[in-house]
Design an enzyme around this catalytic site. Structure first.
Site, PDB file in Angstrom:
ATOM      1  NE  ARG A   1      -2.892  -0.022   3.350  1.00 12.12           N
ATOM      2  CZ  ARG A   1      -3.877  -0.898   3.340  1.00 12.12           C
ATOM      3  NH1 ARG A   1      -4.871  -0.789   2.502  1.00 12.12           N
ATOM      4  NH2 ARG A   1      -3.875  -1.915   4.194  1.00 12.12           N
ATOM      5  CE1 TYR A   2       0.448   4.186   4.207  1.00 17.06           C
ATOM      6  CE2 TYR A   2       0.699   1.934   4.979  1.00 17.06           C
ATOM      7  CZ  TYR A   2       0.056   3.156   5.042  1.00 17.06           C
ATOM      8  OH  TYR A   2      -0.970   3.345   5.935  1.00 17.06           O
TER       9      TYR A   2
ATOM     10  NE  ARG B   1       4.945   1.928   6.382  1.00 12.03           N
ATOM     11  CZ  ARG B   1       4.596   3.132   5.914  1.00 12.03           C
ATOM     12  NH1 ARG B   1       5.219   3.666   4.882  1.00 12.03           N
ATOM     13  NH2 ARG B   1       3.611   3.780   6.485  1.00 12.03           N
TER      14      ARG B   1
ATOM     15  CB  CYS C   1      -4.319 -16.645  15.190  1.00 16.97           C
ATOM     16  SG  CYS C   1      -4.356 -15.488  13.814  1.00 16.97           S
TER      17      CYS C   1
ATOM     18  CB  CYS D   1      -8.828 -11.354  18.452  1.00 11.38           C
ATOM     19  SG  CYS D   1      -7.140 -11.793  18.902  1.00 11.38           S
TER      20      CYS D   1
ATOM     21  CB  CYS E   1      -9.670 -10.738  14.090  1.00  8.62           C
ATOM     22  SG  CYS E   1      -8.423 -10.841  12.791  1.00  8.62           S
TER      23      CYS E   1
ATOM     24  NE  ARG F   1      -4.767  -8.693   7.089  1.00 14.17           N
ATOM     25  CZ  ARG F   1      -3.593  -8.278   7.593  1.00 14.17           C
ATOM     26  NH1 ARG F   1      -2.993  -8.942   8.558  1.00 14.17           N
ATOM     27  NH2 ARG F   1      -3.020  -7.197   7.106  1.00 14.17           N
TER      28      ARG F   1
ATOM     29  CG  ASP G   1      -9.425  -1.883  11.242  1.00 13.57           C
ATOM     30  OD1 ASP G   1      -9.285  -0.685  10.970  1.00 13.57           O
ATOM     31  OD2 ASP G   1      -8.469  -2.656  11.484  1.00 13.57           O
TER      32      ASP G   1
ATOM     33  CG  ASP H   1      -5.604   0.622   8.392  1.00  9.06           C
ATOM     34  OD1 ASP H   1      -5.383   0.940   7.208  1.00  9.06           O
ATOM     35  OD2 ASP H   1      -4.796   0.014   9.113  1.00  9.06           O
TER      36      ASP H   1
ATOM     37  CE  LYS I   1      -1.624   0.496  10.293  1.00 10.14           C
ATOM     38  NZ  LYS I   1      -1.284  -0.032   8.945  1.00 10.14           N
TER      39      LYS I   1
HETATM   40  C1  PLP Z   1      -0.525  -0.945   8.657  1.00 13.70           C
HETATM   41  C2  PLP Z   1       0.138  -1.235   7.413  1.00 13.70           C
HETATM   42  C3  PLP Z   1       1.505  -0.975   7.241  1.00 13.70           C
HETATM   43  C4  PLP Z   1       2.376  -0.442   8.339  1.00 13.70           C
HETATM   44  O1  PLP Z   1       2.121   0.888   8.602  1.00 13.70           O
HETATM   45  P1  PLP Z   1       3.099   1.671   9.594  1.00 13.70           P
HETATM   46  O2  PLP Z   1       2.425   2.998   9.725  1.00 13.70           O
HETATM   47  O3  PLP Z   1       4.438   1.734   8.951  1.00 13.70           O
HETATM   48  O4  PLP Z   1       3.150   0.896  10.872  1.00 13.70           O
HETATM   49  C5  PLP Z   1       2.071  -1.243   6.033  1.00 13.70           C
HETATM   50  N1  PLP Z   1       1.361  -1.751   5.021  1.00 13.70           N
HETATM   51  C6  PLP Z   1       0.046  -2.001   5.137  1.00 13.70           C
HETATM   52  C7  PLP Z   1      -0.677  -2.572   3.978  1.00 13.70           C
HETATM   53  C8  PLP Z   1      -0.613  -1.766   6.345  1.00 13.70           C
HETATM   54  O5  PLP Z   1      -1.916  -2.042   6.460  1.00 13.70           O
HETATM   55  S1  SF4 Z   2      -6.172  -9.996  15.760  1.00  9.89           S
HETATM   56 FE1  SF4 Z   2      -6.708 -11.510  14.147  1.00  9.89          FE
HETATM   57  S2  SF4 Z   2      -4.752 -11.944  13.141  1.00  9.89           S
HETATM   58 FE2  SF4 Z   2      -4.265 -11.023  15.141  1.00  9.89          FE
HETATM   59  S3  SF4 Z   2      -4.032 -12.764  16.572  1.00  9.89           S
HETATM   60 FE3  SF4 Z   2      -6.156 -12.025  16.727  1.00  9.89          FE
HETATM   61  S4  SF4 Z   2      -7.264 -13.360  15.301  1.00  9.89           S
HETATM   62 FE4  SF4 Z   2      -5.110 -13.522  14.720  1.00  9.89          FE
END
Ligand code: PLP
Ligand code: SF4
Length: 358
Positions: free
Chosen positions: A99-100, A103, A112, A116, A119, A121, A281, A318, A325
């Protein structure tokens, strides 16, 4: 041995279903049909150490709230999404989210140690979730290698600390061969919820690639800092791995100034630098955990100035749809045409002069 001992035997296996949780004495609210529907939809797992922390007599226990299925999860509100932060829109190859520019995430495993209930995801993770292996792993690594702007690789999942040390070695060796990648950052909940996995062999594998290694530690309540969790964090920190925190702001778990303060202090005491406090989220069925941004800002104001600067996380959200973010305050600056006012920790405004004209 005292036969009357009230101490429950130490459980070795995670609890992985509503039936196992009920048999272990955990009361879950709601009708059986709703709980059955829920466990078909979202994975359930509570590790022994987390189960041991839950106070069965407290219907509002903050550890239980994070891990025990709750029929309110079946209420999906408009605006909630299976992909709340828009990962799909930024997935150039399987397992990568980019996305960025500088990174990229590699989602190495979808399992996991715990699941959670909040979560983001939750639609993607579960015990059947496969690891990125074979040709898919090679394609993901090839993508990272093909993009010289990628300075940092963030290893996530699921929970990447579920990998065996041999797989960690393999990943670190693959990343070590990519010269432009300088930082490898892992995000995990394992040191808190299954600390025994952080073995000396695992820690050595993390260090094996020769890159600067950071680990983001996910914890949401100060009670998660058990003796075992603290020891796991110590093994990581003593190995020269830089630790940062990640917490989710959750109603009924940590939406209280004293709890948040204790959580941030616990991180700092264990050499984990507070990094992000996430506004929850818009994951499906998680509205009972969400509070308003104004409530989150009010909690943040209680930290600023009252706790060490080391204990201050950035409050972030996010942006739904994959826009990344954004820090969401509170802000301590009040601009107007004639200059600015700075707001102190008690809410008092203090004028600050404009810059001289040039
Ligand atoms: C959260 C996230 C990051 C990391 O973001 P930082 O602000 O550097 O901690 C990088 N890529 C994606 C896709 C993310 O969702
Ligand atoms: S937040 Fe989601 S990805 Fe993270 S440990 Fe919990 S269940 Fe797993």
């Amino acid at each position: 041995m005292n036969e009357m001992s009230p101490i429950r035997p130490v459980r070795r296996q995670s609890l992985r279903s509503v039936a196992e949780l009920a048999a272990a004495g955990f009361a879950m609210p709601g009708p059986a049909e709703a709980l059955a529907a829920l466990e078909r939809r979202y994975a359930v797992a509570v590790t022994p150490i987390m189960a041991s922390l839950i106070d069965r007599s407290d219907s509002k226990d903050p550890i239980a709230a994070q891990f025990l299925p709750d029929p309110r999860e079946l209420d999906v509100l408009p605006g909630e999404s299976a992909d709340p932060i828009g990962d799909e829109a930024h997935a150039p190859v399987e397992g990568i989210v980019h996305r960025y520019p500088d990174r990229a995430l590699i989602k190495i495993i979808h399992a996991c140690p715990v699941y959670c209930r909040f979560c983001f995801r939750r639609e993607m993770v579960g015990p059947g979730g496969k690891a990125l292996t074979g040709a898919a792993f090679d394609r993901a690594i090839a993508y990272l290698a093909s993009r010289p702007e990628i300075w940092e690789v963030i290893v996530t999942g699921g929970d990447p600390f579920m990998l065996p040390p041999r797989k960690v070695d393999e990943l670190m060796a693959a990343l070590a061969a990519i010269g432009h990648v300088k930082i490898v950052r892992w995000h995990t909940r394992v040191p808190m919820v299954d600390p025994g996995r952080v073995t000396p062999a695992f820690v050595a594998a993390l260090r094996s690639g020769g890159k600067a290694v950071y680990v983001g530690i996910h914890a949401n309540h100060p009670r998660e800092f058990t003796h075992e969790a603290r020891a796991a964090l110590e093994r990581l920190a003593d190995a020269g791995i830089a630790l940062v925190s990640q917490s989710v702001l959750l109603r009924g778990v940590n939406d209280d100034p004293a709890v948040l303060a204790a959580l941030m202090r616990a991180f700092v005491e264990n050499r984990v630098r507070p990094y992000y406090l996430h506004h929850p989220d818009l994951a499906p069925g998680t509205s009972h955990f969400r509070l308003s941004i104004a409530e989150g800002q009010a909690l943040m104001r209680k930290l600023r100035g009252h706790l060490s600067g080391l204990a201050q996380p950035t409050y972030v959200l996010d942006i739904p749809g994959g826009h990344g973010k954004a820090p969401i305050g509170p802000v301590y600056l009040d601009d107007d045409a004639d200059g600015a006012a700075i707001v102190d920790r008690d809410g008092r405004r203090h004028p600050y002069p404009p810059a001289p004209r040039r």
